[in-house]
Write an enzyme that holds these catalytic residues in place. Structure first.
Site, short mmCIF file in Angstrom:
data_model
loop_
_atom_site.label_atom_id
_atom_site.label_comp_id
_atom_site.label_asym_id
_atom_site.label_seq_id
_atom_site.Cartn_x
_atom_site.Cartn_y
_atom_site.Cartn_z
N ASP A 126 -6.82 -61.81 29.77
CA ASP A 126 -5.73 -61.67 30.53
C ASP A 126 -4.22 -61.73 29.34
O ASP A 126 -3.36 -61.63 29.94
CB ASP A 126 -5.60 -62.69 31.69
CG ASP A 126 -5.78 -64.35 31.15
OD1 ASP A 126 -5.68 -64.57 29.87
OD2 ASP A 126 -5.48 -65.09 31.93
N GLU A 127 -4.71 -62.20 28.32
CA GLU A 127 -3.53 -62.50 27.32
C GLU A 127 -2.84 -61.37 27.00
O GLU A 127 -1.55 -61.20 26.67
CB GLU A 127 -3.99 -63.38 26.25
CG GLU A 127 -4.51 -64.66 26.74
CD GLU A 127 -4.70 -65.66 25.52
OE1 GLU A 127 -4.05 -65.50 24.25
OE2 GLU A 127 -5.62 -66.60 25.63
N TYR A 153 -3.28 -62.55 18.28
CA TYR A 153 -4.49 -62.55 18.86
C TYR A 153 -4.52 -61.66 20.10
O TYR A 153 -5.09 -60.54 19.96
CB TYR A 153 -4.88 -64.06 19.40
CG TYR A 153 -6.13 -64.01 20.54
CD1 TYR A 153 -7.35 -63.34 20.09
CD2 TYR A 153 -5.94 -64.17 21.79
CE1 TYR A 153 -8.14 -63.29 21.22
CE2 TYR A 153 -6.85 -64.35 22.84
CZ TYR A 153 -7.95 -63.70 22.26
OH TYR A 153 -8.95 -63.67 23.42
N LYS A 157 -6.31 -57.71 20.73
CA LYS A 157 -7.02 -57.37 21.76
C LYS A 157 -6.40 -56.19 22.68
O LYS A 157 -7.22 -55.65 23.19
CB LYS A 157 -7.32 -58.81 22.78
CG LYS A 157 -8.05 -60.01 22.01
CD LYS A 157 -9.47 -59.66 21.82
CE LYS A 157 -10.33 -59.67 23.06
NZ LYS A 157 -12.01 -59.44 22.77
P1 NAD Z 1 -15.77 -67.67 20.21
O1 NAD Z 1 -14.71 -67.75 18.95
O2 NAD Z 1 -16.60 -68.80 20.53
O3 NAD Z 1 -17.11 -66.77 19.57
C1 NAD Z 1 -16.78 -65.92 18.92
C2 NAD Z 1 -18.31 -65.20 18.57
O4 NAD Z 1 -17.88 -63.71 17.78
C3 NAD Z 1 -18.80 -66.24 17.19
O5 NAD Z 1 -20.03 -66.38 17.40
C4 NAD Z 1 -18.42 -65.27 16.07
O6 NAD Z 1 -19.46 -65.60 14.82
C5 NAD Z 1 -18.60 -64.02 16.38
N1 NAD Z 1 -17.79 -62.82 15.55
C6 NAD Z 1 -16.58 -63.40 15.15
N2 NAD Z 1 -16.25 -62.14 14.15
C7 NAD Z 1 -17.48 -61.30 14.31
C8 NAD Z 1 -17.63 -60.09 13.43
N3 NAD Z 1 -16.64 -59.73 12.93
N4 NAD Z 1 -18.82 -59.63 13.60
C9 NAD Z 1 -19.70 -60.02 14.44
N5 NAD Z 1 -19.62 -61.36 15.37
C10 NAD Z 1 -18.40 -61.95 14.83
O7 NAD Z 1 -15.14 -66.86 21.44
P2 NAD Z 1 -15.32 -66.92 23.07
O8 NAD Z 1 -14.31 -67.59 23.61
O9 NAD Z 1 -16.72 -66.99 23.15
O10 NAD Z 1 -14.73 -65.13 23.27
C11 NAD Z 1 -15.62 -64.15 23.41
C12 NAD Z 1 -14.78 -63.12 23.85
O11 NAD Z 1 -14.14 -63.32 25.22
C13 NAD Z 1 -13.80 -62.62 22.93
O12 NAD Z 1 -13.67 -61.10 22.72
C14 NAD Z 1 -12.45 -63.26 23.59
O13 NAD Z 1 -11.37 -62.50 23.16
C15 NAD Z 1 -12.75 -62.98 24.82
N6 NAD Z 1 -12.33 -63.82 25.97
C16 NAD Z 1 -12.36 -65.28 25.83
C17 NAD Z 1 -11.80 -66.07 26.75
C18 NAD Z 1 -12.00 -67.61 26.53
O14 NAD Z 1 -11.31 -68.42 27.32
N7 NAD Z 1 -12.67 -68.23 25.68
C19 NAD Z 1 -11.19 -65.67 28.09
C20 NAD Z 1 -11.01 -64.38 28.08
C21 NAD Z 1 -11.58 -63.36 27.13
P1 TYD Z 2 -6.29 -72.60 24.34
O1 TYD Z 2 -7.63 -73.12 24.80
O2 TYD Z 2 -6.03 -72.58 22.91
O3 TYD Z 2 -6.52 -71.26 24.98
P2 TYD Z 2 -5.09 -70.24 24.99
O4 TYD Z 2 -4.27 -70.53 24.32
O5 TYD Z 2 -5.90 -68.77 24.68
O6 TYD Z 2 -4.56 -70.18 26.39
O7 TYD Z 2 -5.14 -73.40 24.59
C1 TYD Z 2 -5.04 -73.75 26.31
C2 TYD Z 2 -3.46 -74.06 26.61
O8 TYD Z 2 -3.61 -75.50 26.02
C3 TYD Z 2 -2.38 -73.63 25.95
O9 TYD Z 2 -1.34 -73.52 26.59
C4 TYD Z 2 -2.18 -74.13 24.44
C5 TYD Z 2 -2.59 -75.65 25.06
N1 TYD Z 2 -3.07 -76.54 23.94
C6 TYD Z 2 -2.56 -77.87 23.74
O10 TYD Z 2 -1.56 -78.05 24.26
N2 TYD Z 2 -3.06 -78.44 22.66
C7 TYD Z 2 -4.16 -78.29 22.04
O11 TYD Z 2 -4.51 -78.92 20.92
C8 TYD Z 2 -4.62 -76.84 22.24
C9 TYD Z 2 -5.69 -76.40 21.33
C10 TYD Z 2 -4.11 -76.13 23.28
#
Ligand code: NAD
Ligand code: TYD
Length: 339
Positions: A126-127, A153, A157
């Site tokens: 959603d970012e 970031y 995306k």
């Molecule tokens: P994460 O950082 O926990 O995991 C990323 C994984 O990708 C790791 O295992 C890493 O080793 C692998 N990776 C990184 N670069 C790579 C490369 N060049 N080739 C192969 N593998 C590689 O991330 P996450 O939180 O699990 O997010 C996964 C996906 O979901 C991402 O695309 C992120 O943008 C998207 N997303 C995450 C959230 C969230 O809240 N975490 C929300 C919406 C969307």
């Molecule tokens: P984060 O988990 O990094 O996700 P995103 O920035 O992708 O939404 O952060 C979630 C929210 O928490 C964001 O508003 C930033 C805030 N935050 C803190 O206040 N302290 C922290 O140490 C971190 C990692 C995030």
């Protein structure tokens, strides 16, 4: 069916692999992961010996390695989770975000064109829509909201999303995109808000809240996200974007307080620190389309999901303890010591 799951050693990708092996025991699941700092083979330990599962270490931006894997596996579906995913790291060093998130996506889709696939699914966020004001709770992100990014970031995306839609229009590649809100749950890397606060609280260390903690995120339990992607890759319309979120908006400070309460720790641990540069104020997803078209609804209430998540971190110290040693300590020192 053979499904390649990229980034499957990370947080959401690993949960998706567990979901797919459970829900589709006749599928072959191949995890392609570079094992960056965020990738962890220990996460996949329970499935390593599963005959329906294979792990391959490679970079999605490495064309030769990706083509070789497609040649060998002849996948039907690709689900691309692989990404550099942390906003704060992107502010420090944007370049790797462009390489993995944009170039990596293009290499994967080139392989899809060359070898032919049934579906390429891009896991987006959603970012890409930027942020919403705090004083307009009536506004939500729909799939029609213009892309308007804030961080390196989210820009990387959004760039990848545009490229995915270009491959659909130009080459007719059968693509779908999901844009999900913030996930939480097991195996979440401790640089992100919820696991960082849980682990710091367990150590009685200060909980660093950026700014005044008033920024709002829309939280979804990771399993609900995995079910949404499963539905989209099977029943979603090609060329379409689906927003995924559960109408669960929370201020950061309120989440931190809930974690402290659940762990029986004092609110004195809360420390307000310098705000993130360009900090997005509020994210809020309108999930009407995925509900209407695919019947998806979130199943886990935030209060239950947060309790389950905290319980998981309490029960799985052997998973996170090695993760927060070494490189993570250097990262933490660099990001938080002068904040
Ligand atoms: P994460 O950082 O926990 O995991 C990323 C994984 O990708 C790791 O295992 C890493 O080793 C692998 N990776 C990184 N670069 C790579 C490369 N060049 N080739 C192969 N593998 C590689 O991330 P996450 O939180 O699990 O997010 C996964 C996906 O979901 C991402 O695309 C992120 O943008 C998207 N997303 C995450 C959230 C969230 O809240 N975490 C929300 C919406 C969307
Ligand atoms: P984060 O988990 O990094 O996700 P995103 O920035 O992708 O939404 O952060 C979630 C929210 O928490 C964001 O508003 C930033 C805030 N935050 C803190 O206040 N302290 C922290 O140490 C971190 C990692 C995030």
């Amino acid at each position: 069916m053979t499904v390649i799951v990229t980034g499957g050693a990370g947080f959401i990708g690993s949960n998706f692999i567990f979901h797919m092996l459970d829900s589709h025991p006749d599928y072959r699941i191949v995890c392609l992961d570079k094992l960056t700092y965020a990738g962890n083979l220990a996460t996949l330990e329970s499935v390593m010996d599963n005959p329906s599962f294979r792990f391959v270490r490679a970079d999605i931006a490495d064309r030769d390695a990706v083509y070789a894997l497609f040649e060998e596996e002849k996948p039907d579906i690709i689900v691309n989770f692989a990404a550099e995913s942390h906003v704060d790291r992107s502010i420090e060093n944007p370049e790797i975000f462009l390489k993995t998130n944009i170039i990596g996506t293009s290499v994967l889709m080139d392989a899809c064109r060359k070898y032919g696939i049934k579906r390429y699914h891009q896991v987006s966020t959603d970012e890409v829509y930027g942020d919403l004001p705090l004083d307009r709770p009536d506004l939500f992100f729909t799939e029609e909201t213009p892309l308007h990014t804030s961080s390196p970031y989210s820009s990387s995306k959004a760039g990848a999303d545009l490229l995915v839609l270009a491959y659909y229009r130009t080459y007719g590649l059968p693509v779908t995109i999901s844009r999900c809100s913030n996930n939480y749950g097991p195996y979440h890397f401790p640089e992100k808000l919820i696991p960082l606060m849980i682990i710091n609280a367990l150590h009685d260390k200060p909980l660093p809240v950026y700014g005044k903690g008033e920024n709002v995120r829309d939280w979804l339990y990771v399993e609900d996200h995995c079910r949404a992607i499963d539905l989209i890759i099977h029943n979603g319309r090609v060329g379409e974007v689906y927003n995924v979120g559960g109408h669960n908006e929370m201020r950061n400070i309120d989440i931190v307080r809930l974690i402290l309460k659940e762990l029986g720790k004092s609110e004195d641990l809360i420390t307000f620190v310098t705000d993130r540069k360009g900090h997005d104020l509020r994210y809020a997803i309108d999930p009407a389309k995925i509900h209407r078209e695919l019947g998806w609804l979130p199943e886990t209430k935030f209060s239950d999901g947060l309790k389950k998540t905290i319980r998981w971190y309490l029960d799985n110290e052997s998973w996170w303890r090695p993760v927060i040693s070494g490189e993570y300590q250097e990262y933490y020192e660099k990001m938080y010591s002068c904040r």
